[in-house]
Design a protein around this motif. Structure first.
Motif, PDB file in Angstrom:
ATOM      1  N   ILE A   1     -18.527  29.157 -11.738  1.00  0.00           N
ATOM      2  CA  ILE A   1     -17.437  30.141 -11.742  1.00  0.00           C
ATOM      3  C   ILE A   1     -18.026  31.548 -11.685  1.00  0.00           C
ATOM      4  O   ILE A   1     -17.562  32.391 -10.919  1.00  0.00           O
ATOM      5  CB  ILE A   1     -16.525  29.962 -12.977  1.00  0.00           C
TER       6      ILE A   1
ATOM      7  N   LEU B   1     -11.956  29.233  -9.293  1.00  0.00           N
ATOM      8  CA  LEU B   1     -11.999  27.870  -9.826  1.00  0.00           C
ATOM      9  C   LEU B   1     -12.277  26.863  -8.717  1.00  0.00           C
ATOM     10  O   LEU B   1     -13.068  25.931  -8.896  1.00  0.00           O
ATOM     11  CB  LEU B   1     -10.690  27.522 -10.529  1.00  0.00           C
TER      12      LEU B   1
ATOM     13  N   PHE C   1      -8.265  22.752 -16.134  1.00  0.00           N
ATOM     14  CA  PHE C   1      -9.322  22.733 -15.122  1.00  0.00           C
ATOM     15  C   PHE C   1     -10.435  21.771 -15.529  1.00  0.00           C
ATOM     16  O   PHE C   1     -10.931  20.995 -14.709  1.00  0.00           O
ATOM     17  CB  PHE C   1      -9.868  24.149 -14.895  1.00  0.00           C
TER      18      PHE C   1
END
Length: 191
Positions: free
Chosen positions: A139, A150, A56
């Motif tokens: 988040i 996400l 991510f």
């Protein structure tokens, strides 16, 4: 299995990052192999420290700057400086404090500590300011307990904390496809 997957993605993205500055016509020198390696090492360090998935972090970094360590500094509509590999909100770590076409304080090579700082500021934040926009803060703000957190965080990272969490394609003045681009990067897209 994740290790093999990450190594595969690392190989795919390595070439993208090596020429990211020239491929985007940013007028600054491309990454050296050492700088690109330091990006991946710094992502690993920050990922372990924060427990945020390194894939991510990499997806956001690629979405923001394609991995160019000397990317120019940008400014939000309200004048907030966004700089470094993750175009961090009020970031301090950078290897180019100039704007597009007007490099300033260009560092070559970009020091390892600066690369780590750029990624840290994007993930953790550049200050204790409650208005600071970082991945972890976004988040937490969007936390519904699903993987969608996400993508909602990605939307807010790009558009600000006031972004719509129900229509992730509504970027306001920012990039409307940002969250879906990040989702595509998470599934292997490297464009």
């Amino acid at each position: 299995m994740i290790s093999n997957d990450l190594n595969h993605r690392k190989k795919l993205n390595y070439g993208v990052m090596m020429n990211s500055c020239s491929n985007n016509n940013w007028g600054v020198p491309d990454n050296s192999p050492q700088e690109t390696d330091q990006i991946f090492q710094s992502i690993d360090v920050i990922s372990r420290a924060t427990l945020l998935d390194r894939r991510f972090i990499l997806a956001i970094l690629l979405q923001e700057t394609k991995g160019c360590v000397r990317v120019h500094t940008t400014f939000s509509a309200d004048g907030v400086r966004n700089q470094g590999l993750m175009q961090s909100h009020n970031g301090k770590s950078t290897c180019n404090s100039g704007t597009w076409g007007a490099p300033k304080d260009l560092l070559e090579p970009c020091p390892e500590a600066k690369i780590l700082g750029m990624i840290y500021e994007g993930v953790v934040g550049a200050s204790e300011d409650p208005d600071d926009v970082s991945l972890l803060k976004m988040i937490t703000r969007s936390a519904l307990g699903s993987v969608g957190d996400l993508y909602r965080a990605a939307r807010m990272y790009n558009s600000g904390p006031e972004a719509s969490l129900w229509n992730l394609e509504d970027g306001g003045a920012a990039n409307g496809s940002y969250a879906s681009d990040v989702a595509n990067r998470m599934t292997g897209w490297v464009g």
